[in-house]
Design an enzyme around this catalytic site. Structure first.
Site: not given
Ligand SMILES: Cc1cc2nc3c(=O)[nH]c(=O)nc-3n(C[C@H](O)[C@H](O)[C@H](O)COP(=O)(O)OP(=O)(O)OC[C@H]3O[C@@H](n4cnc5c(N)ncnc54)[C@H](O)[C@@H]3O)c2cc1C
Length: 376
Positions: A122-123, A125, A157, A240, A357, A359
């Site tokens: 999964q590209g 980021s 990943s 996800e 994240s 947050e």
């Protein structure tokens, strides 16, 4: 097939094939071995039919409720046959292909992923783009019958094992934000792609830098329409945070049992254990409801951020207990079981980062669920 029949049949098959499916847990069982073993388990499960239930017949599945494949993930991880992180890629990426790929491409590719013949990555980021995904800059330019892609991805990943990548690119102007993103399905052996694994603190090169230098991608590898990449990403993220978290929760419960078995008497107080048990089960209760909503045909959305928050909190609580409860002999020793506890304890810190994240999840809850306005 209904869930009860599926569970009984699968459990029987797993019992009968326990020896053939069991991973080698010796010290040399690193990421290469885990990936190879994952393929072995997926192939055996696919060929026996179990891995095909819960997926649409038009992509080689056998149909039936998504609850069937949720139980498969639960059974495989709770029995410690596969590592939950690497197993989850199927649950994250296959639904996206089914929803957005040209039908012929989905028919050709999805069975390869389900059967473990291929790994996908999964590209999303990039070095300057994580939480603020809409600012991504990996450039895709139309060129005749295809795209030329140039840019860099990071934290991808399993890219070193992957044959394909679901890649988000900037096809609009740099200012086009979420409106100018196109999703592509890219063959990782295309000239111009360089993959460099990154060693993590838990001791495995789980993710990579991916460099793309004028990479040619055919037009029929576009997922959805040009400029629809944001919708692809927003529809992928709930997967996800739903099906793939369910089996991670099952794995956590199993590991919690193991910590209790391995901790010396009195090392952990009942209050400590009770608190963590509650967190694991709070996640499980929430995620169970999510699995049923998905199976009922509901479109999942920002409310899955709650599942992600609960899972990440429970996961870190379980591994905090590991740190408190196991002796230095276990945690610092050279034997494979100690090495595994150590590696998982360190990896748990990533639970509040990957997949958005903690947050950012809380911002989503504040803005999209509680209508509290701008980012906290
Ligand atoms: C183990 C692991 C596997 C991963 N696998 C993949 C993968 O396969 N593919 C992929 O594309 N990516 C992957 N990622 C990347 C992951 O999605 C990003 O790390 C994540 O989205 C955070 O982005 P960032 O690292 O750029 O941090 P940043 O976005 O720079 O954030 C840094 C810190 O600032 C906080 N922050 C940022 N913006 C806000 C805000 N608006 N309000 C409050 N706080 C904020 C964040 O919460 C964080 O604590 C993986 C990451 C990990 C750890």
């Amino acid at each position: 097939m209904d869930l009860a029949e599926f569970r009984a049949g699968l459990d029987r098959w797993l019992d009968d094939n326990a020896a053939a499916l069991a991973p080698d847990r010796s010290a040399s069982h690193g990421l290469d071995e885990q990936m190879a073993h994952l393929s072995l388990v997926k192939r055996a499960s696919y060929d026996a039919g179990w891995m095909r239930w819960g997926w649409p017949e038009r992509v080689g599945g056998l149909g039936g409720s998504t609850l069937l494949r949720a139980y498969l993930g639960e059974a495989l991880t709770a029995r410690d046959l596969v590592e939950p992180g690497i197993y989850s890629m199927t649950e994250v990426l296959a639904p996206t292909m089914i929803d957005y790929a040209p039908p012929a491409l989905a028919v050709e590719m999805v069975p390869r992923l389900l059967r473990g013949d291929e790994t996908w990555c999964q590209g999303f980021s990039e070095p300057g783009t994580g939480s603020n995904l809409a600012s991504l800059s990996c450039r895709a330019v139309r060129d005749g019958d295809g795209w030329r892609v140039t840019g860099q991805k990071v934290w991808t990943s399993l890219a070193q094992y992957a044959q394909r990548c679901v890649l988000l690119t900037r096809s609009g102007t740099p200012e086009s934000a979420h409106r100018g993103i196109t999703a592509l399905f890219v063959d990782m052996d295309t000239p111009g792609i360089t993959v460099r694994p990154i060693e993590t603190m838990h001791g495995a090169p789980e993710f990579c830098e991916v460099f793309l230098d004028d990479v040619a991608v055919p037009l029929d590898r576009t997922l959805g329409d040009e400029g629809q990449g944001w919708a692809v990403a927003m529809d992928l993220l709930p997967y996800e945070r739903s099906t793939s978290l369910w089996h991670r929760g099952a794995y956590l419960y199993r590991r919690l049992e193991r910590v209790l078995a391995a901790a010396p008497p009195g090392a952990l107080t009942p209050e400590q254990v009770g608190e963590v048990f509650q967190q694991v089960y709070a996640f499980r209760a929430r995620s169970l409801a999510t699995q049923h909503r998905l199976a009922g045909g509901e479109r999942l959305g920002p409310e899955t951020s709650l599942d992600k928050i609960l899972l990440a909190t429970a996961e870190q609580a379980v591994y905090d207990l590991v740190g408190d409860g196991l002796t230095d002999e276990v945690l610092l020793g050279d034997d494979p079981a100690g090495g595994r506890w150590r590696s998982e304890m360190l990896y748990a810190r990533a639970a509040t980062i990957y997949g958005g994240s903690a947050e950012i999840q809380r911002n989503i809850v504040a803005r999209r669920l509680l209508d509290l306005g701008a980012d906290a």
